[in-house]
Design an enzyme around this catalytic site. Structure first.
Site, short mmCIF file in Angstrom:
data_model
loop_
_atom_site.label_atom_id
_atom_site.label_comp_id
_atom_site.label_asym_id
_atom_site.label_seq_id
_atom_site.Cartn_x
_atom_site.Cartn_y
_atom_site.Cartn_z
N THR A 26 0.81 -1.21 0.00
CA THR A 26 0.00 0.00 0.00
C THR A 26 0.85 1.26 0.00
O THR A 26 0.47 2.27 -0.62
CB THR A 26 -0.94 -0.02 1.23
OG1 THR A 26 -1.82 -1.13 1.07
CG2 THR A 26 -1.76 1.24 1.34
N THR A 291 2.75 -20.15 21.70
CA THR A 291 1.41 -19.96 22.27
C THR A 291 0.48 -19.18 21.34
O THR A 291 0.93 -18.31 20.59
CB THR A 291 1.48 -19.24 23.64
OG1 THR A 291 0.15 -19.02 24.12
CG2 THR A 291 2.21 -17.89 23.55
N GLN A 292 -0.80 -19.51 21.42
CA GLN A 292 -1.82 -18.74 20.69
C GLN A 292 -2.12 -17.41 21.37
O GLN A 292 -2.78 -16.55 20.79
CB GLN A 292 -3.14 -19.52 20.66
CG GLN A 292 -3.08 -20.80 19.91
CD GLN A 292 -4.42 -21.55 19.95
OE1 GLN A 292 -5.45 -21.00 20.34
NE2 GLN A 292 -4.40 -22.79 19.53
N1 ASN Z 1 -2.37 -5.66 1.13
C1 ASN Z 1 -1.38 -4.68 1.41
C2 ASN Z 1 -0.03 -5.38 1.41
O1 ASN Z 1 0.33 -6.04 2.35
C3 ASN Z 1 -1.68 -4.03 2.74
C4 ASN Z 1 -0.81 -2.85 3.10
O2 ASN Z 1 0.31 -2.70 2.68
N2 ASN Z 1 -1.31 -1.98 3.98
O3 ASN Z 1 0.67 -5.29 0.42
#
Ligand code: ASN
Length: 360
Positions: A26, A291-292
């Site tokens: 992003t 652990t979860q």
């Molecule tokens: N889907 C995007 C990625 O991981 C999410 C992001 O970068 N905020 O490339």
């Protein structure tokens, strides 16, 4: 490249040179004026887009990976490609900033922390939740701060953070301690079991005693390029079926498993489950217990439900994240080691990925 005489990086007396490695995500998105669609941003024009960068005491070059990807498409071969870019530019630059999608950034930062052996320079991962081309983007601050951190030096001239780290929002974390915790918040990452290496406010406050030192690194950088993909993550849940588990563990070529257990490393004590675990370990599969829970450590001695797992040969992952555990398994099992040597490496923290004080 542009130059400026303005001094702004803590304790640096000479300019730092930084290579930005742009992988996609992003952070790299801007709006195409013609179509209105999100398209990749050209970081080659970084100074025109962010003139403020001239005021940092750094020289910046950009390496754009051949294929820009949403990080959901990230593969171990992409980690190798990133590591190779760092290797081939290692002598020329003082630090590296990796622009990466947030979805798998913790996996990539963990993987690179293991693959880059004898690292003595900063490798800072960052990204954003809002595209860089949008007005309210968090990418601009993250990018500028990551560059500043990658170029920062201690009073003695040594790099301030010579390890793989992840900068997001107002915190710098050790990369292999991180986890993406929010799909929406700008403060999207956590480091559940290890404090921040730096906090970003009016100043960047480094937690120096926690940060690795480059001084003890005597050997040249070595890049491990073999990651074993014969691994799996299995999350326990009440009702997990014997046939399902048996089918997963019977997969050909399986060499390592991260078992996400309950609480302090607890699992069912049913006969079939423990027998299956024992058989799997005896077959030479390395099984790591994490652990979860959102935070805390595996302590298999605490309850019978953990003790039985330990007796079956399952290893403690202590307070490791799942991201660190799975990438460490890929790295360790990718080396040409005997099973015993692999197990020994998995039991030791090799890049600060788990806490020694949690060892008993
Ligand atoms: N889907 C995007 C990625 O991981 C999410 C992001 O970068 N905020 O490339």
């Amino acid at each position: 490249m542009q130059r400026s005489s303005v001094w702004s990086v803590a304790s640096a007396s000479r300019r730092s040179s930084i290579l930005i490695i742009y992988t996609g995500g992003t952070i790299g998105m801007r709006i195409d004026q013609q179509t209105g669609a999100l398209v990749p941003f050209d970081f080659g024009g970084i100074y025109e887009e962010f003139p403020a960068l001239k005021y940092l005491s750094v020289d910046i070059d950009v390496h754009t990976m051949p294929k820009l990807i949403d990080s959901s498409n990230m593969q171990p071969s992409d980690w190798v490609a990133m590591a190779e870019v760092i290797r081939s530019n290692y002598e020329r630059y003082d630090g590296f900033v990796v622009l990466h999608g947030t979805d798998t950034m913790s996996y990539s930062a963990s993987a690179l922390s293991f693959m880059l052996e004898n690292l003595a320079k900063p490798v800072v991962f960052t990204g954003s939740q809002i595209p860089i081309g949008r007005l309210r983007t968090d990418g601009r601050e993250n990018l500028i701060t990551a560059i500043e951190i990658a170029g920062a030096r201690r009073a003695d001239g040594e790099p301030m953070v010579p390890e793989v780290s992840l900068l997001f929002h107002s915190c710098l974390y050790r990369g292999n301690r991180t986890h993406k915790m929010s799909a929406e918040e700008l403060d999207a990452f956590s480091s559940p079991n290890f404090p921040a290496l730096a906090e970003v406010g009016v100043k960047i406050s480094y937690n120096e005693p926690l940060i690795s030192s480059a001084k003890g690194v005597a050997e040249p950088l070595r890049v491990a390029t073999m990651m074993n993909e014969g691994v799996a993550i299995i999350k326990l849940f009440p009702g997990i079926g014997e046939y399902t588990l048996r089918a997963i563990l019977a997969v050909e070529g399986l060499r390592g498993v991260v078992l996400e257990t309950y609480g302090a490393g607890n699992a069912p004590t049913s006969e079939w489950f423990l027998r299956l675990m024992r058989e799997t370990v005896e077959r030479g599969v390395v099984v790591m217990n994490v652990t979860q829970c959102d935070n805390g450590s595996v302590e298999m001695q605490l309850y019978e439900t953990g003790l039985r797992l330990q007796a079956a040969g399952v290893l403690s992952g202590y307070d490791m994240t799942t991201e660190a555990a799975i990438t460490k398994l890929m790295y360790v099992l990718g080396q040409n080691l005997t099973l015993e040597e692999s197990v020994e490496l998995m039991k030791m923290p090799i890049r600060g990925e788990f806490t020694l004080s949690a060892l008993v």
